[in-house]
Design a protein around this motif. Structure first.
Motif, PDB file in Angstrom:
ATOM      1  N   SER A  73     -14.830  65.986 -56.306  1.00 51.64           N
ATOM      2  CA  SER A  73     -15.652  66.363 -55.148  1.00 51.64           C
ATOM      3  C   SER A  73     -16.540  67.557 -55.478  1.00 51.64           C
ATOM      4  O   SER A  73     -17.718  67.580 -55.132  1.00 51.64           O
ATOM      5  CB  SER A  73     -14.769  66.679 -53.931  1.00 51.64           C
ATOM      6  N   ALA A  74     -15.961  68.574 -56.136  1.00 53.23           N
ATOM      7  CA  ALA A  74     -16.722  69.760 -56.514  1.00 53.23           C
ATOM      8  C   ALA A  74     -15.911  70.545 -57.535  1.00 53.23           C
ATOM      9  O   ALA A  74     -14.708  70.301 -57.731  1.00 53.23           O
ATOM     10  CB  ALA A  74     -17.033  70.627 -55.296  1.00 53.23           C
ATOM     11  N   LEU A  75     -16.549  71.496 -58.179  1.00 50.46           N
ATOM     12  CA  LEU A  75     -15.840  72.366 -59.107  1.00 50.46           C
ATOM     13  C   LEU A  75     -14.916  73.303 -58.336  1.00 50.46           C
ATOM     14  O   LEU A  75     -15.107  73.563 -57.152  1.00 50.46           O
ATOM     15  CB  LEU A  75     -16.848  73.175 -59.942  1.00 50.46           C
ATOM     16  N   ALA A  76     -13.908  73.803 -59.021  1.00 49.14           N
ATOM     17  CA  ALA A  76     -12.915  74.675 -58.388  1.00 49.14           C
ATOM     18  C   ALA A  76     -13.530  76.015 -58.034  1.00 49.14           C
ATOM     19  O   ALA A  76     -14.489  76.478 -58.666  1.00 49.14           O
ATOM     20  CB  ALA A  76     -11.718  74.862 -59.321  1.00 49.14           C
ATOM     21  N   SER A  77     -12.961  76.642 -57.018  1.00 50.91           N
ATOM     22  CA  SER A  77     -13.401  77.977 -56.631  1.00 50.91           C
ATOM     23  C   SER A  77     -12.944  78.990 -57.669  1.00 50.91           C
ATOM     24  O   SER A  77     -12.012  78.717 -58.444  1.00 50.91           O
ATOM     25  CB  SER A  77     -12.834  78.328 -55.257  1.00 50.91           C
ATOM     26  N   PRO A  78     -13.562  80.170 -57.721  1.00 47.17           N
ATOM     27  CA  PRO A  78     -13.120  81.189 -58.689  1.00 47.17           C
ATOM     28  C   PRO A  78     -11.642  81.538 -58.562  1.00 47.17           C
ATOM     29  O   PRO A  78     -10.970  81.770 -59.579  1.00 47.17           O
ATOM     30  CB  PRO A  78     -14.017  82.392 -58.361  1.00 47.17           C
ATOM     31  N   ALA A  79     -11.117  81.566 -57.341  1.00 50.11           N
ATOM     32  CA  ALA A  79      -9.694  81.868 -57.159  1.00 50.11           C
ATOM     33  C   ALA A  79      -8.825  80.771 -57.762  1.00 50.11           C
ATOM     34  O   ALA A  79      -7.809  81.049 -58.422  1.00 50.11           O
ATOM     35  CB  ALA A  79      -9.377  82.045 -55.673  1.00 50.11           C
ATOM     36  N   ASP A  80      -9.206  79.508 -57.553  1.00 52.44           N
ATOM     37  CA  ASP A  80      -8.439  78.398 -58.124  1.00 52.44           C
ATOM     38  C   ASP A  80      -8.559  78.365 -59.645  1.00 52.44           C
ATOM     39  O   ASP A  80      -7.617  77.995 -60.350  1.00 52.44           O
ATOM     40  CB  ASP A  80      -8.912  77.069 -57.529  1.00 52.44           C
ATOM     41  N   LYS A 138     -24.104  77.839 -65.113  1.00 51.30           N
ATOM     42  CA  LYS A 138     -24.127  79.091 -64.359  1.00 51.30           C
ATOM     43  C   LYS A 138     -22.835  79.885 -64.564  1.00 51.30           C
ATOM     44  O   LYS A 138     -22.847  81.119 -64.491  1.00 51.30           O
ATOM     45  CB  LYS A 138     -24.318  78.802 -62.874  1.00 51.30           C
ATOM     46  N   ARG A 139     -21.727  79.183 -64.850  1.00 57.62           N
ATOM     47  CA  ARG A 139     -20.445  79.847 -65.048  1.00 57.62           C
ATOM     48  C   ARG A 139     -20.243  80.295 -66.491  1.00 57.62           C
ATOM     49  O   ARG A 139     -19.181  80.815 -66.829  1.00 57.62           O
ATOM     50  CB  ARG A 139     -19.303  78.931 -64.600  1.00 57.62           C
ATOM     51  N   GLY A 140     -21.230  80.084 -67.337  1.00 59.31           N
ATOM     52  CA  GLY A 140     -21.178  80.597 -68.691  1.00 59.31           C
ATOM     53  C   GLY A 140     -20.880  79.587 -69.769  1.00 59.31           C
ATOM     54  O   GLY A 140     -20.841  79.936 -70.958  1.00 59.31           O
ATOM     55  N   PHE A 141     -20.662  78.315 -69.425  1.00 59.12           N
ATOM     56  CA  PHE A 141     -20.359  77.302 -70.430  1.00 59.12           C
ATOM     57  C   PHE A 141     -21.634  76.878 -71.153  1.00 59.12           C
ATOM     58  O   PHE A 141     -22.737  76.903 -70.591  1.00 59.12           O
ATOM     59  CB  PHE A 141     -19.704  76.076 -69.783  1.00 59.12           C
ATOM     60  N   LYS A 142     -21.477  76.462 -72.400  1.00 58.94           N
ATOM     61  CA  LYS A 142     -22.579  75.909 -73.163  1.00 58.94           C
ATOM     62  C   LYS A 142     -22.588  74.397 -72.956  1.00 58.94           C
ATOM     63  O   LYS A 142     -21.680  73.695 -73.394  1.00 58.94           O
ATOM     64  CB  LYS A 142     -22.413  76.221 -74.641  1.00 58.94           C
TER      65      LYS A 142
END
Length: 225
Positions: A186-193, A119-123
């Protein structure tokens, strides 16, 4: 006549009691104590002087002895001065091909993480369980493994997980990277991080200076034989 009866008293008077008159002057304990203390002080001074002479004949430095630093303790000298890390232009997520591998005992992490990265654009090349060399051995949140050609892509993938580490395998070919999910995930980083992490990843801090032990004899003045 008793020997204790004074002469001319005909034995009428006798000395009684358990105490007898002293026939010599009493000793003064203060003088004895002072003499003992003076002897101890003199012996201490002689001992200190002998130690100092011993160090003088050995050529020891009095300042080092006073500070308590051992003579044979090696010092640490930097091999090379610290230089800034190499800046690198990071690719966009669309230019990174990543394989998401679960190195924990928790099920379902690989697929859910792969879906979010897509969803974030990675292949996403694939997802699944980590290989035995890494399975259940990644303690941090994630470990990004890539070859020399994929270092920039590995840095970009590492920005997506806070606390992740990047490992470059010299024997690995291509630009693809493996994202190994570790026990600290735990989870992926937020957009700000992610934005903050990209700045650090593109401009890594200078490496810690390494050092080599230096023997005191190598830096100290030469002694005459």
């Amino acid at each position: 006549m008793s020997m204790l009866t004074p002469s001319g008293m005909g034995g009428k008077y006798k000395v009684t009691g358990t105490a007898y008159p002293r026939m010599r002057r009493p000793r003064r304990r203060g003088r004895i104590v002072a003499a003992v203390v003076a002897s101890v002080v003199v012996l201490g001074l002689f001992g200190w002087g002998a130690v100092q002479l011993f160090h003088v004949f050995r050529g020891d430095d009095g300042d080092n002895q006073a500070s308590g630093s051992p003579q044979n303790t090696p010092s640490c000298a930097p091999v090379t001065p610290a230089t800034p890390g190499k800046p690198m232009a990071l690719p966009q997520p669309a230019g990174v091909t990543v394989s998401v591998l679960n190195a924990t005992a928790r099920g379902g992490l690989a697929k859910s993480t792969a879906d979010e990265l897509a969803k974030r654009g990675f292949k996403v090349a694939r997802f699944g369980n980590a290989e035995p060399p890494y399975d259940k051995k990644v303690t941090q949140s994630a470990l990004i493994v890539a070859g020399p050609a994929g270092e920039a892509a590995a840095r970009e993938a590492g920005t997506q997980v806070v606390g992740s580490a990047v490992k470059i395998d010299p024997a690995r070919k291509g630009k693809g990277v493996d994202l190994l999910i570790g026990n600290g995930f735990s989870a992926l980083a937020s957009p700000a991080d992610v934005a903050k992490a990209r700045v650090v990843a593109a401009n890594p801090p200078p490496p810690k200076p390494s050092c080599r032990p230096v023997s005191p004899s190598a830096t100290g003045p030469a002694r005459k034989s």
